[in-house]
Design a protein around this motif. Structure first.
Motif, PDB file in Angstrom:
ATOM      1  N   SER A 156       0.696  -1.291   0.021  1.00 37.43           N
ATOM      2  CA  SER A 156       0.279   0.081   0.043  1.00 37.43           C
ATOM      3  C   SER A 156       0.874   0.926  -0.013  1.00 37.43           C
ATOM      4  CB  SER A 156      -0.696  -0.314   1.648  1.00 37.43           C
ATOM      5  OG  SER A 156      -1.581  -0.951   1.308  1.00 37.43           O
ATOM      6  N   PHE A 157       0.473   2.251  -0.356  1.00 31.92           N
ATOM      7  CA  PHE A 157       1.417   3.882   0.113  1.00 31.92           C
ATOM      8  C   PHE A 157       0.513   4.747  -0.405  1.00 31.92           C
ATOM      9  CE2 PHE A 157       0.819   5.802  -4.240  1.00 31.92           C
ATOM     10  CZ  PHE A 157       0.224   5.676  -5.553  1.00 31.92           C
ATOM     11  N   GLY A 158       1.213   6.102   0.232  1.00 36.12           N
ATOM     12  CA  GLY A 158      -0.138   7.111   1.396  1.00 36.12           C
ATOM     13  C   GLY A 158       0.350   8.294   1.648  1.00 36.12           C
ATOM     14  N   GLY A 159       0.173   8.948   1.879  1.00 36.83           N
ATOM     15  CA  GLY A 159       0.741  10.036   2.601  1.00 36.83           C
ATOM     16  C   GLY A 159       0.413  11.587   2.042  1.00 36.83           C
ATOM     17  N   SER A 160       0.717  12.585   2.088  1.00 34.78           N
ATOM     18  CA  SER A 160       0.074  13.597   1.923  1.00 34.78           C
ATOM     19  C   SER A 160       0.201  14.190   0.650  1.00 34.78           C
ATOM     20  CB  SER A 160       0.696  14.727   2.944  1.00 34.78           C
ATOM     21  OG  SER A 160       1.649  14.657   2.878  1.00 34.78           O
ATOM     22  N   TRP A 237       5.498  -1.523   8.632  1.00 34.38           N
ATOM     23  CA  TRP A 237       6.054  -0.123   7.995  1.00 34.38           C
ATOM     24  C   TRP A 237       6.855   0.325   7.875  1.00 34.38           C
ATOM     25  CZ3 TRP A 237       2.271   3.594   7.268  1.00 34.38           C
ATOM     26  CH2 TRP A 237       3.043   5.240   7.303  1.00 34.38           C
ATOM     27  N   GLU A 238       7.554   0.397   6.782  1.00 27.11           N
ATOM     28  CA  GLU A 238       9.223   1.150   7.009  1.00 27.11           C
ATOM     29  C   GLU A 238       9.823   1.774   7.376  1.00 27.11           C
ATOM     30  OE1 GLU A 238       9.904   2.640   2.530  1.00 27.11           O
ATOM     31  OE2 GLU A 238      11.778   1.690   1.805  1.00 27.11           O
ATOM     32  N   GLY A 239      10.621   1.183   7.772  1.00 32.86           N
ATOM     33  CA  GLY A 239      11.812   2.430   8.619  1.00 32.86           C
ATOM     34  C   GLY A 239      12.292   3.392   7.914  1.00 32.86           C
ATOM     35  N   SER A 243      18.646  10.674   7.110  1.00 37.87           N
ATOM     36  CA  SER A 243      18.265  11.685   5.975  1.00 37.87           C
ATOM     37  C   SER A 243      16.296  10.809   5.854  1.00 37.87           C
ATOM     38  CB  SER A 243      18.612  11.411   5.216  1.00 37.87           C
ATOM     39  OG  SER A 243      18.655  10.050   3.833  1.00 37.87           O
ATOM     40  N   GLY A 244      15.981  10.709   6.793  1.00 38.49           N
ATOM     41  CA  GLY A 244      14.532  10.614   6.200  1.00 38.49           C
ATOM     42  C   GLY A 244      13.712   9.767   5.481  1.00 38.49           C
ATOM     43  N   GLU A 245      14.682   9.076   4.992  1.00 43.54           N
ATOM     44  CA  GLU A 245      14.706   8.893   3.155  1.00 43.54           C
ATOM     45  C   GLU A 245      14.352   6.833   3.683  1.00 43.54           C
ATOM     46  OE1 GLU A 245      14.935   9.549  -0.216  1.00 43.54           O
ATOM     47  OE2 GLU A 245      15.380  11.189   1.186  1.00 43.54           O
ATOM     48  N   GLY A 246      13.422   6.225   3.338  1.00 49.96           N
ATOM     49  CA  GLY A 246      12.814   4.420   3.400  1.00 49.96           C
ATOM     50  C   GLY A 246      14.048   3.429   3.426  1.00 49.96           C
ATOM     51  N   ASN A 247      14.139   2.822   4.463  1.00 46.72           N
ATOM     52  CA  ASN A 247      15.625   1.803   3.946  1.00 46.72           C
ATOM     53  C   ASN A 247      15.475   1.013   3.799  1.00 46.72           C
ATOM     54  OD1 ASN A 247      14.193   1.099   6.348  1.00 46.72           O
ATOM     55  ND2 ASN A 247      15.657   1.440   8.468  1.00 46.72           N
ATOM     56  N   GLY A 248      14.105   0.615   3.190  1.00 46.46           N
ATOM     57  CA  GLY A 248      13.744  -0.861   3.201  1.00 46.46           C
ATOM     58  C   GLY A 248      13.101  -2.079   4.116  1.00 46.46           C
ATOM     59  N   GLU A 258       3.528  10.720  10.464  1.00 42.41           N
ATOM     60  CA  GLU A 258       2.753  11.883   9.003  1.00 42.41           C
ATOM     61  C   GLU A 258       4.039  11.072   8.775  1.00 42.41           C
ATOM     62  OE1 GLU A 258       2.307  15.022  11.186  1.00 42.41           O
ATOM     63  OE2 GLU A 258       0.636  14.278  12.920  1.00 42.41           O
ATOM     64  N   CYS A 259       3.857  11.472   7.137  1.00 42.74           N
ATOM     65  CA  CYS A 259       4.958  11.245   6.146  1.00 42.74           C
ATOM     66  C   CYS A 259       4.135  12.130   4.243  1.00 42.74           C
ATOM     67  CB  CYS A 259       5.706   9.776   5.739  1.00 42.74           C
ATOM     68  SG  CYS A 259       6.342   8.821   6.628  1.00 42.74           S
ATOM     69  N   GLN A 260       5.518  12.852   3.752  1.00 46.63           N
ATOM     70  CA  GLN A 260       4.648  13.271   3.061  1.00 46.63           C
ATOM     71  C   GLN A 260       4.049  11.912   1.707  1.00 46.63           C
ATOM     72  OE1 GLN A 260       8.208  15.754   1.322  1.00 46.63           O
ATOM     73  NE2 GLN A 260       6.476  17.310   1.382  1.00 46.63           N
ATOM     74  N   ALA A 261       4.947  10.477   1.843  1.00 47.84           N
ATOM     75  CA  ALA A 261       4.708   9.390   0.864  1.00 47.84           C
ATOM     76  C   ALA A 261       5.724   8.364   1.667  1.00 47.84           C
ATOM     77  CB  ALA A 261       5.492   9.536  -0.261  1.00 47.84           C
ATOM     78  N   TRP A 262       4.841   7.441   1.794  1.00 44.51           N
ATOM     79  CA  TRP A 262       4.972   6.370   2.573  1.00 44.51           C
ATOM     80  C   TRP A 262       4.324   4.594   2.003  1.00 44.51           C
ATOM     81  CZ3 TRP A 262       0.613   3.447   3.355  1.00 44.51           C
ATOM     82  CH2 TRP A 262      -0.034   4.191   3.736  1.00 44.51           C
TER      83      TRP A 262
END
Ligand SMILES: C[S@@+](CC[C@H](N)C(=O)[O-])C[C@H]1O[C@@H](n2cnc3c(N)ncnc32)[C@H](O)[C@@H]1O
Length: 270
Positions: A156-160, A237-239, A243-248, A258-262
């Motif tokens: 799934s994906f989402g975010g503001s 959920w992705e860690g 630097s705030g990027e997804g770590n896989g 809360e994320c802009q994109a998750w």
């Protein structure tokens, strides 16, 4: 003086599935996640994977490489990606691996699909079902065809950022990948997306793939799984990196951020 050699200018057809694979797919890490999550939840190793909406069935191909007990079924309506997988990916498998792989040109809503320990619906493909009743029919069909103790894993994906039109650009070696959200309707949660590619030094190829989806929320997906009879659901959920990027790395959570994109996985246990 040597004569200039005449060369015929032939245009090489654009191999959209090859660029798609390089830009968005990671089937080797996907199968590790599917296998390890099943082991973590069930305490034993899975054997049979069903990759719903399999397209070129790259996850099936990695699954059968995990060992001689691993069997895979891919399901897709469209013969074009299936044909691509049959001519490009299946021939790279050993004879034994190919014998443990079966591809079905079918609708994932059809009754009688092959039974599996793990059903994977990846790259948000189930977002194609825009009505609750359709999504529930799909989840119900998965429940019917999972072996006892089996799991359904749907990403799934989402975010503001998904609440409005936007375009993300990612540079890869030799080409650029564009993930273009064309719109978002807050009344229906429907949204249209396109993938464009630009090979270095060539014209941009627009709308190579397009999707017309409903943006489902994680609680809606979990509720529908429970309503059709799944015993339990989980969100993985992705860690994040420093630097705030997804770590896989995806871990089970009861609370997100809360994320802009998750990106997350919703998992239903039979
Ligand atoms: C977003 S693509 C994903 C392909 C692949 N799973 C991946 O991860 O790259 C969605 C795929 O779902 C297939 N599809 C759409 N509706 C379907 C249905 N009802 N039954 C089976 N396949 C379907 C399409 O043909 C397409 O190949």
């Amino acid at each position: 003086m040597a004569k200039k050699k005449k060369t015929k200018t032939e245009s090489i057809p654009f191999d959209k599935y090859s660029y798609y694979k390089r830009a968005v797919q990671a089937p080797d890490t996907d199968v590790e996640f599917l296998r390890d999550t099943y082991k973590e939840l069930r305490g034993s190793a899975p054997e049979v994977l069903r990759e719903d909406f399999c397209g070129t069935f790259s996850i099936c191909c990695e699954w059968v490489k995990l060992g001689p007990k691993y069997r895979a079924h891919g399901i897709d309506l469209d013969y074009e990606p299936i044909q691509y997988g049959l001519t490009h990916y299946a021939p790279q498998l050993s004879k034994s691996q190919r014998e443990r792989l079966t591809i079905h040109q079918e609708n994932v809503l059809n009754p009688g699909l092959p039974k599996a320990d793990v059903i994977a619906a990846m790259n948000f493909s189930h977002y194609i079902f825009k009505e609750r009743s359709m999504m529930k029919s799909y989840f119900h069909n998965c429940l019917q065809t999972l072996n006892d103790g089996g799991i359904l894993v749907a990403d799934s994906f989402g975010g503001s950022q998904c609440g409005e039109a936007n375009e993300e650009t990612t540079k890869h070696k030799g080409f650029t990948y564009y993930w273009d959200q064309e719109n978002f309707d807050p009344v229906t949660n429907f949204a249209q997306f396109h993938i464009h590619f630009k090979v270095d030094g060539q014209k941009k190829m627009e709308r190579v793939f397009s999707y017309d989806w409903r943006m489902w929320s994680l609680p809606e997906l979990r509720e529908m799984m429970l309503e059709v009879g799944f015993k339990k659901t989980h969100v993985y959920w992705e860690g994040t990196t420093r630097s705030g990027e997804g770590n896989g790395i995806f871990r089970p959570v009861e609370k997100g951020e809360e994320c802009q994109a998750w990106i997350a996985y919703v998992i239903g246990e039979k």
